[in-house]
Design an enzyme around this catalytic site. Structure first.
Site, short mmCIF file in Angstrom:
data_model
loop_
_atom_site.label_atom_id
_atom_site.label_comp_id
_atom_site.label_asym_id
_atom_site.label_seq_id
_atom_site.Cartn_x
_atom_site.Cartn_y
_atom_site.Cartn_z
CD GLU A 104 -1.95 -1.31 3.09
OE1 GLU A 104 -3.48 -1.79 3.13
OE2 GLU A 104 -0.98 -0.47 3.56
CE LYS A 137 6.26 5.11 6.78
NZ LYS A 137 4.92 6.58 7.15
CD GLU A 170 -0.82 8.09 7.94
OE1 GLU A 170 -0.52 9.35 7.82
OE2 GLU A 170 0.15 7.54 8.83
CG PHE A 178 -4.21 1.57 6.65
CD1 PHE A 178 -3.83 1.27 8.00
CD2 PHE A 178 -3.42 3.32 6.67
CE1 PHE A 178 -3.44 1.77 8.81
CE2 PHE A 178 -3.19 3.93 8.01
CZ PHE A 178 -2.69 3.13 8.72
#
EC number: 6.5.1.1
Length: 503
Positions: free
Chosen positions: A209, A211, A260, A298
């Site tokens: 994934e 970052k 995030e 996520f």
């Protein structure tokens, strides 16, 4: 239990670097503590009263100190009760009442107890009772399995509460801790990988994934009630109304999501990290408040009555896609060419990629090898220990930073280098204004700080060195940014720094 028993144990912890010795000293004390004083004893020894910060500064305490008591008489229960009174006092006349309570408390304390209380109340108590050591001590003192204590701490978020439960109810009480929607759990953390190839090889057919250079959030929804927390479990719901509104619109009734958030430019690229973090503050100006935050989730820890903490990531990810849809972070399962995904993440302005084991449970609060972060540059999160006054164009500004890595056994941070590179004029002005608030001491050249600030440092590597006590030194270190989203306990350890030694 007498306060001096806690003070003596604190001194014993500070006098040794041995993890086993620390655990033994703590378990002896906790084993002797009455059930109704155990939580306070645990809180005191981990450097944070049960009430949290009570709003008393070093200067106030220094002014209130008087001649110490000739003999010890304070109990842990009395101190905890007094601190509770101080924390709850408000309204007209509160300042004088708080002052009187503090004065009377310090007047009854011996010299050693006064020193302990001042360091406890100012966040200066660092004698080695870190969470990992305390968990082992609680387990030993209560004869409970350490893994069960650890899990209860991660679900309750509170060492003292967990210790009290273990002492009063044993294994059964610890097993009753569950994920509760509305009560945040500590976030699962990642470890750095040497390279993308190393990470993929280590984990087989992983999930890869993006970052992102954003701020970690944990979102809890129960019907129309939504709460948003930072990585340090501070609630920021009022500051991020657009995130709460978005989560209310998701196709579920109860959910806990990990992810995030970041502010984007008009062309969809991430804005500087500081602008995202600016939205979390209560004093954000109008321009900052107008920046909209975009979430990228996520992980899914709970959905509509189903706890997923122990489910493998592949199952949590399937639930996440059903609930969060377009708001899931970009990524692929076992991509044919992980390097292409890394290139895409970097081209979009992000930090790199995360490589995750699809069979891993959610290890709340742990930094293991199930999640690996891959970034093209080496960075470390380090504590700021001091700053030197600048020269030339930096005259009058606090500039050159002293940097320390975290001691994994709970001692003082271990110095690993200095740098003034990467400091903009804006950062120099900010340091000069705010560092005196954290001052421990100073001389003609340097202001020494309480190690509470975390700064992200980019470096070319590390090398062996006899100059610093950790035996290593940073190579070509430069400041990337400050990390107000991290506490000093989340800084990288000296072991992580040593692991970067070439060869």
């Amino acid at each position: 239990m007498q306060l001096h028993d806690v003070v003596d144990t604190s001194a014993e912890l500070a006098a040794t670097r041995s993890r086993n010795a620390k655990t033994a000293a703590l378990s002896r004390l906790l084993g002797d503590a009455p059930a109704d004083e155990l939580s306070a004893a645990v809180a005191f020894l981990t450097g944070r009263p049960t009430q949290g910060r009570i709003g008393v500064g070093w200067r106030t305490l220094a002014q209130l100190r008087r001649a110490p008591a000739p003999s010890a008489s304070l109990t842990v229960a009395e101190v905890d009760r007094t601190l509770g009174e101080i924390a709850s006092t408000s309204g007209s006349g509160s300042t004088s009442r708080r002052t009187r309570l503090l004065h009377d408390l310090l007047a009854r304390a011996t010299t050693e107890e006064q020193d302990f209380l001042v360091r406890l109340l100012t966040g200066e108590l660092r004698q080695g009772a870190l969470e990992g050591v305390m968990i082992e001590a609680i387990a030993a003192a209560t004869e409970a399995p350490a893994d069960l204590v650890r899990r209860a701490v991660m679900l309750s978020g509170d060492l003292a509460v967990t210790a009290s439960a273990a002492a009063s109810g044993g294994t059964d009480a610890l097993e009753r801790f569950r994920l509760e929607v509305g009560r945040p759990v500590r976030p699962m953390l990642a470890s750095p990988a040497e390279s993308l190839d190393d990470a993929v090889t280590r984990l087989g057919e992983p999930i890869v994934e993006y970052k992102m250079d954003g701020a970690r959030i944990q979102v809890h929804r129960d019907g129309d009630e939504v709460r948003v927390y930072t990585r340090t479990l501070r609630e920021i719901t009022r500051s991020v109304g657009e995130l709460a509104d978005l989560v209310r619109s998701l196709p579920c009734e109860r959910v806990v999501l990990d992810g995030e958030t970041l502010a984007l430019t008009d062309d969809g690229r991430p804005r500087p990290f500081q602008e995202t973090m600016g939205r979390f503050g209560s004093t954000a100006d109008e321009q900052v408040r107008e920046l909209l935050l975009r979430p990228y989730f996520f992980d899914c820890l709970h959905v509509d009555g189903n706890d997923l903490l122990d489910a493998p990531l592949r199952e949590r990810r399937a639930a996440l896609h059903e609930v969060a849809g377009e708001h899931v972070i970009p990524g692929e399962v076992a991509p044919d060419d992980p390097a292409t995904l890394l290139d895409a993440a970097l081209a979009a302005g992000h930090e790199g990629v995360m490589v995750k084991d699809p069979d891993s449970p959610y290890a709340a609060g742990r930094r293991g090898r199930a999640w690996l972060k891959v970034k093209p540059s080496h960075t470390l999160d380090l504590a700021v220990l001091a700053a030197e006054w600048g020269h030339g164009r930096r005259t009058g500004y606090l500039s050159n930073l002293h940097l320390g890595a975290r001691d994994p056994d709970g001692g003082e941070p271990i110095m690993v280098g200095k740098t003034f590179k990467g400091l903009t004029d804006e950062l120099l002005a900010w340091q000069t204004e705010h560092f005196p608030e954290l001052q421990r001491s100073r001389d003609d050249w340097t202001v020494y700080l309480r190690p509470e600030l975390v700064v992200e440092i980019e470096l070319d590597g590390v090398q062996t060195s006899t100059r610093y006590p950790g035996g290593v030194a940073l190579r070509f270190a430069r400041v990337v940014r400050y990390r107000p989203d991290k506490e000093a306990g989340e800084a990288d350890t000296i072991d992580a720094v040593r692991a970067m030694l070439r060869g």
